[in-house]
Design an enzyme around this catalytic site. Structure first.
Site, PDB file in Angstrom:
ATOM      1  N   CYS A 164     -31.352 -32.609  -1.571  1.00  9.85           N
ATOM      2  CA  CYS A 164     -30.284 -31.919  -0.833  1.00  9.85           C
ATOM      3  C   CYS A 164     -29.124 -32.901  -0.598  1.00  9.85           C
ATOM      4  O   CYS A 164     -28.506 -33.354  -1.559  1.00  9.85           O
ATOM      5  CB  CYS A 164     -30.862 -31.360   0.467  1.00  9.85           C
ATOM      6  SG  CYS A 164     -29.736 -30.486   1.541  1.00  9.85           S
ATOM      7  N   ASP A 224     -29.549 -21.052  -6.372  1.00  9.74           N
ATOM      8  CA  ASP A 224     -29.095 -21.903  -5.275  1.00  9.74           C
ATOM      9  C   ASP A 224     -27.713 -21.453  -4.828  1.00  9.74           C
ATOM     10  O   ASP A 224     -26.725 -21.634  -5.553  1.00  9.74           O
ATOM     11  CB  ASP A 224     -29.067 -23.368  -5.732  1.00  9.74           C
ATOM     12  CG  ASP A 224     -28.837 -24.351  -4.599  1.00  9.74           C
ATOM     13  OD1 ASP A 224     -28.208 -23.964  -3.595  1.00  9.74           O
ATOM     14  OD2 ASP A 224     -29.270 -25.504  -4.732  1.00  9.74           O
ATOM     15  N   HIS A 256     -32.300 -23.048  -3.408  1.00 11.19           N
ATOM     16  CA  HIS A 256     -32.089 -24.386  -2.878  1.00 11.19           C
ATOM     17  C   HIS A 256     -33.309 -24.774  -2.038  1.00 11.19           C
ATOM     18  O   HIS A 256     -33.931 -23.931  -1.397  1.00 11.19           O
ATOM     19  CB  HIS A 256     -30.844 -24.401  -1.997  1.00 11.19           C
ATOM     20  CG  HIS A 256     -30.417 -25.760  -1.548  1.00 11.19           C
ATOM     21  ND1 HIS A 256     -29.661 -26.594  -2.335  1.00 11.19           N
ATOM     22  CD2 HIS A 256     -30.639 -26.431  -0.381  1.00 11.19           C
ATOM     23  CE1 HIS A 256     -29.426 -27.723  -1.688  1.00 11.19           C
ATOM     24  NE2 HIS A 256     -30.024 -27.657  -0.492  1.00 11.19           N
TER      25      HIS A 256
END
Length: 288
Positions: A164, A224, A256
């Site tokens: 991330c 995502d 995601h």
């Protein structure tokens, strides 16, 4: 000076400077409650726990895990998610240690705030935007130096992985540290708000794609919402033009945070494949 032993403060240019001096216990507040499918890796056979890494005049907390046998071991930098170094990142360190690595995750928000006790709104508006990329690069360099000086880490076999927020940092660090042998970025942001004149965030991975010569494996989800497919394709095209050894894999219908087993976004099949690919990538480029 705060009466809280986990925090210290100083005045700098009229502003109070925060310093987080210890890591979160358990999972960050913003991710509670955690999923029942959360993976927990035992520390049996490992030397694992919190340490302090000197960097830029302060000591920042970090989590380190390594085999209990004789080193030195290949070094794996584990770069945090947006939630900081909480239990999931510690567990990833233990997973790498079980594979024979000296794995270390520095708390890269240490001077800007404590993500473990903040809600997501505070993290994204008050902490993350104030973390300078240059500071992060220096903290990572100093973490590598710490590993080398310990005698237990072999930094000639240096790898890095990030998730991330840390996935974006992986691409930047690959351009920054020419001694990095290989890296794996899990769903790291590729474009967005950056300014060449900014002291905080002057560039994004797409801005420096032509300079990335380190083998980076990018692992992304096709569903995502944070990273449009068009940006992934731009990154691929840039890497190809630069004749970079980096590669990008996209998992269709995957969101995601698909590796985050403690969250609803976890996608078991993609996560297991990504973990296997990451291990193979590091072996291919000599980080073993």
């Amino acid at each position: 000076m705060s009466d809280d032993p986990t925090n210290s403060s100083a005045t700098d240019g009229g502003r109070r400077a925060f310093l987080k001096t210890s890591l979160a216990l358990g999972f960050a507040l913003a991710v509670q409650p955690v999923s029942a499918q959360t993976i927990t890796t035992s520390s049996d056979g490992l030397v694992a726990g919190e340490i302090q890494v000197p960097s830029l005049g302060v000591d920042i907390p970090a989590y380190r895990a390594m085999p209990s046998g004789t080193g030195p071991f290949p070094v794996m930098l584990v770069i945090q998610e947006i939630f900081g170094v909480h239990e999931h990142i510690k567990d990833v360190c233990r997973r790498f240690a079980k594979l024979g690595y000296y794995a270390i995750a520095p708390e890269l928000y240490a001077r800007q705030g404590d993500p473990s006790t903040a809600d997501i709104q505070k993290i994204v508006t008050e902490i993350v935007p104030n973390v300078p990329d240059a500071q992060v690069m220096a903290d990572l360099d100093n973490t590598v130096a710490f590993a080398k000086a310990s005698g237990s880490g072999d930094t000639t076999r240096l790898g890095a992985t990030g998730f991330c927020w840390g996935g974006r940092i992986i691409w930047l660090y690959a351009a920054h540290n020419k001694d990095l042998k290989a890296a794996v970025a899990f769903y790291g942001i590729l474009g967005g708000k950056a300014s060449p004149t900014s002291t905080l965030k002057p560039q994004n991975p797409l801005d420096i794609v032509s300079t990335i010569k380190t083998p980076v494996l990018g692992l992304y989800g096709g569903k995502d919402d944070n990273i449009p497919a068009a940006l992934i394709e731009q990154m691929r095209a840039g890497l190809s033009r630069a004749k970079s050894p980096a590669e990008i894999v996209v998992y269709p219908d995957t969101p995601h945070g698909f590796f985050a087993d403690y969250r609803p976004s976890y996608h078991k099949a993609a996560a297991e494949d990504a973990w296997a690919r990451a291990q193979g990538w590091f072996k291919q480029y000599g980080v073993v």
